[in-house]
Enzyme design. Sequence first.
Site, mmCIF file in Angstrom:
data_model
loop_
_atom_site.group_PDB
_atom_site.id
_atom_site.type_symbol
_atom_site.label_atom_id
_atom_site.label_comp_id
_atom_site.label_asym_id
_atom_site.label_seq_id
_atom_site.Cartn_x
_atom_site.Cartn_y
_atom_site.Cartn_z
ATOM 1 N N HIS A 57 0.692 -1.141 0.070
ATOM 2 C CA HIS A 57 -0.107 -0.155 0.000
ATOM 3 C C HIS A 57 0.891 1.289 0.082
ATOM 4 O O HIS A 57 2.046 1.105 0.386
ATOM 5 C CB HIS A 57 -0.875 -0.180 1.200
ATOM 6 C CG HIS A 57 -1.984 -1.050 1.273
ATOM 7 N ND1 HIS A 57 -2.824 -0.912 1.957
ATOM 8 C CD2 HIS A 57 -2.188 -2.159 0.407
ATOM 9 C CE1 HIS A 57 -4.047 -2.084 1.673
ATOM 10 N NE2 HIS A 57 -3.388 -2.645 0.750
ATOM 11 N N GLU A 59 1.097 3.832 1.849
ATOM 12 C CA GLU A 59 1.696 4.077 3.100
ATOM 13 C C GLU A 59 2.668 3.136 3.614
ATOM 14 O O GLU A 59 3.830 3.694 3.950
ATOM 15 C CB GLU A 59 0.506 3.937 4.310
ATOM 16 C CG GLU A 59 -0.541 4.876 4.104
ATOM 17 C CD GLU A 59 -1.804 4.059 3.362
ATOM 18 O OE1 GLU A 59 -1.469 3.534 2.375
ATOM 19 O OE2 GLU A 59 -2.968 3.938 3.898
ATOM 20 N N CYS A 87 -5.883 1.744 6.093
ATOM 21 C CA CYS A 87 -6.712 0.489 6.519
ATOM 22 C C CYS A 87 -5.999 0.106 7.791
ATOM 23 O O CYS A 87 -4.946 0.784 8.317
ATOM 24 C CB CYS A 87 -6.477 -0.656 5.381
ATOM 25 S SG CYS A 87 -4.876 -1.224 5.135
ATOM 26 N N CYS A 90 -2.226 -0.633 7.446
ATOM 27 C CA CYS A 90 -1.282 0.573 7.358
ATOM 28 C C CYS A 90 -1.266 1.282 8.928
ATOM 29 O O CYS A 90 -0.233 2.014 9.168
ATOM 30 C CB CYS A 90 -1.906 1.335 6.357
ATOM 31 S SG CYS A 90 -1.504 0.714 4.581
#
Length: 166
Positions: A57, A59, A87, A90
């Site tokens: 992701h 992040e 999420c 993360c």
Amino acid sequence: MTALEQDQYFMQRALALADYAESLGEIPVGAVLVDEHGQIIGEGWNASISKHDPTAHAEIEAIRQAANALQNYRLLNTTLYVTLEPCTMCAGAILHSRIKRLVFGASDHKTGAVGSRFHFFNDYKMNHFLEVTSGVLQQQCSEKLSNFFQRRRAEKKAQKCAAVQE
């Protein structure tokens, strides 16, 4: 530069990274990690599809880059800007890296862990306090994602129609 102007400036950079992710066929999410002096120390964009990695992701990519640059897994006194609410995965990485502040644009009502779906950082038992600012350039961030998924649904529908006609 005011705090709001700084937040908008770095969110614009995150939006540019989201555009890059989209150009690669990824979900358009971008992230920028900034140190206490306003220097970018890490950037990332969603890369789960191209890397065949569910943890890639935006992040996580920005956190990995910054930790490598600083040669430290603790990212103290930093601010993470991300176009979409993180999420739970993360949020966990943000917590463990000790990021001081999180700024995000669009809320994620399906998997958001910072207030939309879950309230990950509101647990008083957490060993790290994090300042959160939401809604920075929210409209641009939301529209980017909405347009992407709208286009993707239309493409899939067109593929199904083409397959039926063959």
